[in-house]
Design an enzyme around this catalytic site. Structure first.
Site, PDB file in Angstrom:
ATOM      1  N   HIS A 274      -2.636   7.331   4.529  1.00  0.00           N
ATOM      2  CA  HIS A 274      -3.156   6.138   3.865  1.00  0.00           C
ATOM      3  C   HIS A 274      -4.550   5.843   4.418  1.00  0.00           C
ATOM      4  O   HIS A 274      -4.758   5.833   5.631  1.00  0.00           O
ATOM      5  CB  HIS A 274      -2.198   4.977   4.130  1.00  0.00           C
ATOM      6  CG  HIS A 274      -2.629   3.686   3.517  1.00  0.00           C
ATOM      7  ND1 HIS A 274      -3.211   3.617   2.271  1.00  0.00           N
ATOM      8  CD2 HIS A 274      -2.570   2.406   3.976  1.00  0.00           C
ATOM      9  CE1 HIS A 274      -3.486   2.353   2.000  1.00  0.00           C
ATOM     10  NE2 HIS A 274      -3.117   1.595   3.014  1.00  0.00           N
TER      11      HIS A 274
ATOM     12  N   ASN B  30      -9.906   0.858   1.573  1.00  0.00           N
ATOM     13  CA  ASN B  30      -8.457   0.907   1.353  1.00  0.00           C
ATOM     14  C   ASN B  30      -8.172   0.493  -0.090  1.00  0.00           C
ATOM     15  O   ASN B  30      -8.318  -0.673  -0.433  1.00  0.00           O
ATOM     16  CB  ASN B  30      -7.778  -0.035   2.351  1.00  0.00           C
ATOM     17  CG  ASN B  30      -6.271  -0.072   2.206  1.00  0.00           C
ATOM     18  OD1 ASN B  30      -5.713   0.423   1.225  1.00  0.00           O
ATOM     19  ND2 ASN B  30      -5.605  -0.666   3.190  1.00  0.00           N
TER      20      ASN B  30
ATOM     21  N   CYS C 100       0.820  -1.215   0.000  1.00  0.00           N
ATOM     22  CA  CYS C 100       0.000   0.000   0.000  1.00  0.00           C
ATOM     23  C   CYS C 100       0.850   1.260   0.000  1.00  0.00           C
ATOM     24  O   CYS C 100       0.338   2.361  -0.218  1.00  0.00           O
ATOM     25  CB  CYS C 100      -0.925   0.010   1.217  1.00  0.00           C
ATOM     26  SG  CYS C 100      -2.139  -1.315   1.214  1.00  0.00           S
TER      27      CYS C 100
HETATM   28  O1  UT7 Z   1      -2.805  -1.078   3.952  1.00  0.00           O
HETATM   29  C1  UT7 Z   1      -2.534  -1.851   5.075  1.00  0.00           C
HETATM   30  C2  UT7 Z   1      -3.680  -2.766   5.262  1.00  0.00           C
HETATM   31  N1  UT7 Z   1      -4.069  -3.184   6.547  1.00  0.00           N
HETATM   32  C3  UT7 Z   1      -4.546  -2.434   7.537  1.00  0.00           C
HETATM   33  O2  UT7 Z   1      -4.449  -1.260   7.632  1.00  0.00           O
HETATM   34  C4  UT7 Z   1      -5.293  -3.203   8.585  1.00  0.00           C
HETATM   35  C5  UT7 Z   1      -5.001  -2.796   9.974  1.00  0.00           C
HETATM   36  N2  UT7 Z   1      -5.865  -3.488  10.869  1.00  0.00           N
HETATM   37  C6  UT7 Z   1      -7.174  -3.123  11.074  1.00  0.00           C
HETATM   38  O3  UT7 Z   1      -7.653  -2.186  10.472  1.00  0.00           O
HETATM   39  C7  UT7 Z   1      -7.956  -3.870  12.107  1.00  0.00           C
HETATM   40  O4  UT7 Z   1      -7.101  -4.705  12.828  1.00  0.00           O
HETATM   41  C8  UT7 Z   1      -9.134  -4.729  11.531  1.00  0.00           C
HETATM   42  C9  UT7 Z   1     -10.205  -3.788  10.998  1.00  0.00           C
HETATM   43  C10 UT7 Z   1      -8.624  -5.637  10.442  1.00  0.00           C
HETATM   44  C11 UT7 Z   1      -9.738  -5.570  12.641  1.00  0.00           C
HETATM   45  O5  UT7 Z   1     -10.212  -4.729  13.661  1.00  0.00           O
HETATM   46  P1  UT7 Z   1      -9.805  -5.017  15.174  1.00  0.00           P
HETATM   47  O6  UT7 Z   1     -10.555  -4.055  15.973  1.00  0.00           O
HETATM   48  O7  UT7 Z   1      -8.323  -5.032  15.265  1.00  0.00           O
HETATM   49  O8  UT7 Z   1     -10.424  -6.447  15.402  1.00  0.00           O
HETATM   50  P2  UT7 Z   1      -9.680  -7.758  15.886  1.00  0.00           P
HETATM   51  O9  UT7 Z   1      -8.893  -8.354  14.779  1.00  0.00           O
HETATM   52  O10 UT7 Z   1      -8.982  -7.486  17.177  1.00  0.00           O
HETATM   53  O11 UT7 Z   1     -10.936  -8.664  16.183  1.00  0.00           O
HETATM   54  C12 UT7 Z   1     -11.929  -8.304  17.150  1.00  0.00           C
HETATM   55  C13 UT7 Z   1     -13.123  -9.199  16.940  1.00  0.00           C
HETATM   56  C14 UT7 Z   1     -12.751 -10.658  16.755  1.00  0.00           C
HETATM   57  O12 UT7 Z   1     -13.765 -11.440  17.354  1.00  0.00           O
HETATM   58  P3  UT7 Z   1     -13.539 -12.098  18.790  1.00  0.00           P
HETATM   59  O13 UT7 Z   1     -12.316 -12.962  18.647  1.00  0.00           O
HETATM   60  O14 UT7 Z   1     -13.333 -10.935  19.718  1.00  0.00           O
HETATM   61  O15 UT7 Z   1     -14.798 -12.837  19.011  1.00  0.00           O
HETATM   62  C15 UT7 Z   1     -12.816 -10.848  15.274  1.00  0.00           C
HETATM   63  O16 UT7 Z   1     -13.072 -12.176  14.901  1.00  0.00           O
HETATM   64  O17 UT7 Z   1     -13.787  -8.801  15.726  1.00  0.00           O
HETATM   65  C16 UT7 Z   1     -13.960  -9.950  14.898  1.00  0.00           C
HETATM   66  N3  UT7 Z   1     -13.952  -9.519  13.513  1.00  0.00           N
HETATM   67  C17 UT7 Z   1     -15.053  -9.180  12.860  1.00  0.00           C
HETATM   68  N4  UT7 Z   1     -16.354  -9.156  13.246  1.00  0.00           N
HETATM   69  C18 UT7 Z   1     -17.256  -8.743  12.334  1.00  0.00           C
HETATM   70  C19 UT7 Z   1     -12.889  -9.385  12.690  1.00  0.00           C
HETATM   71  N5  UT7 Z   1     -13.306  -8.962  11.489  1.00  0.00           N
HETATM   72  C20 UT7 Z   1     -14.650  -8.837  11.568  1.00  0.00           C
HETATM   73  C21 UT7 Z   1     -15.651  -8.442  10.664  1.00  0.00           C
HETATM   74  N6  UT7 Z   1     -16.935  -8.409  11.084  1.00  0.00           N
HETATM   75  N7  UT7 Z   1     -15.357  -8.076   9.402  1.00  0.00           N
END
Ligand code: UT7
Length: 330
Positions: free
Chosen positions: A256, A286, A116
């Site tokens: 970004h 993104n 990215c």
């Molecule tokens: O260009 C570079 C590209 N990448 C990025 O910039 C990504 C950077 N990371 C992020 O933006 C965030 O980490 C995410 C948006 C990907 C995830 O958000 P988060 O607040 O860090 O969530 P998490 O991974 O800590 O997960 C929290 C909960 C989990 O459930 P449990 O284990 O607490 O039950 C996940 O399974 O949210 C769940 N989860 C979702 N729930 C609904 C993860 N993705 C989703 C989803 N819908 N799409």
């Protein structure tokens, strides 16, 4: 026009027509519009039509940038395409396809890959050719069709990305300003955190690699998030200091467009008011290498960039790597 400095003479963008809302993704994976908006800030994204590719989108953005610069494709000396999703894997580079489609008969062309952050790298590379006086007119475009490498069964990634392209025309000038400073960084030990395992020389395509879904992007979201919250404000601050400035001097920051929580965190750390940080990820998600040039183009269209303004741009991504630039609009 002569002189050993660089200016952005034109900006352009292309977003595919097709809008995919969060509600539509609810029918693909176990997620909700509410979760996506709250945890990312994204409401919808664009998805390329079947006949659209990285090069066709880059060409559309490039045509607008050239028109704004008042240049013909034959005026271009070089074309740099920042992308992680080229039409073909290196053979040929998307740059050559863009060069042919534009009719830029005098231009060399190549691709820059840095996840990215690729547009940031491409911008700095293109600017060096112009600043040294070696070349007069350089097109740098960021274009990615993320929808083709996203695993639409993986809710951790499929809600985040979208397709699009943005372009700038860099031109030699006598005017002061332009690229005041930059920071390019890489921390390759983070490579497994954001990776498409298959399709390259390490794991060529095979029945097994397809079955293992290895040709889709894999991401450790929380780890990338942590990395981003450090690197965005850190690299903007570093580049700003290199330019002899402080964050208070920044007229506009174009971060970004990955996650509104990452952007808000950076804004607070840099102590900037919301109106000095550009956000459009609610509409596009993104778009990877297109994220910064699309945002730059929209900021310009909205009248948010003026002569002498100091604009900081910063992206991060697969590598893990990052690129920040401080640009004085001239
Ligand atoms: O260009 C570079 C590209 N990448 C990025 O910039 C990504 C950077 N990371 C992020 O933006 C965030 O980490 C995410 C948006 C990907 C995830 O958000 P988060 O607040 O860090 O969530 P998490 O991974 O800590 O997960 C929290 C909960 C989990 O459930 P449990 O284990 O607490 O039950 C996940 O399974 O949210 C769940 N989860 C979702 N729930 C609904 C993860 N993705 C989703 C989803 N819908 N799409």
């Amino acid at each position: 026009m002569t002189g050993a400095n660089v200016r952005i003479a034109g900006v352009g963008k292309y977003l595919p027509e097709r809008v995919m809302t969060n509600h539509e993704i609810e029918s693909l994976v176990d997620t909700s519009d509410e979760w996506i908006k709250k945890r990312t800030g994204i409401a919808e994204r664009r998805i390329a039509a079947p006949d659209e590719t990285t090069s066709t989108m880059a060409v559309a953005a490039a045509r607008d940038a050239l028109a704004m610069a008042g240049l013909a494709p034959t005026d271009l000396d070089l074309i740099v395409i920042a992308t992680g999703t080229p039409d073909h894997l290196g053979f040929p580079a998307a740059g050559s396809l863009v060069q042919e489609a534009l009719g830029a008969t005098r231009a060399g062309a190549f691709d820059v890959g840095a996840g990215c952050a690729a547009f940031g790298y491409g911008l700095v590379v293109g600017a060096q050719f112009v600043k040294t006086g070696a070349l007069k007119n350089v097109l740098v475009a960021g274009s990615d069709v993320m929808s083709r490498i996203i695993d639409w069964r993986d809710r951790g990634t499929c809600v985040l990305f979208g397709d699009g392209a943005g372009a700038v025309v860099l031109q030699q000038t006598d005017r002061p300003g332009g690229l005041r400073s930059f920071v390019l960084g890489s921390d390759g030990c983070g490579a497994p955190k954001l990776i498409m395992p298959g399709g390259g020389s390490k794991m060529p395509a095979s029945h097994e690699s397809v079955e293992a879904r290895a040709h889709f992007l894999k991401m450790e979201g929380a780890n990338v998030f942590r990395f981003a919250t450090n690197v965005i404000p850190g690299s903007i601050l570093e580049a700003t200091e290199k330019a002899g400035l402080t964050p208070a001097d920044l007229s506009l920051v174009i971060p970004h467009q990955a996650n509104i929580r990452i952007i808000d965190h950076a804004r607070e750390k840099l102590r900037l008011p919301p109106e000095r940080v550009f956000v459009n990820l609610d509409r596009y998600g993104n778009t990877s290498a297109a994220s910064i040039p699309v945002a730059l183009c929209e900021a310009f269209e909205q009248g948010r960039i003026h002569e002498r303004d100091i604009v900081a741009m910063c992206a991060f991504g697969a590598g893990l790597c990052w690129a920040a630039a401080v640009w004085e609009w001239n």
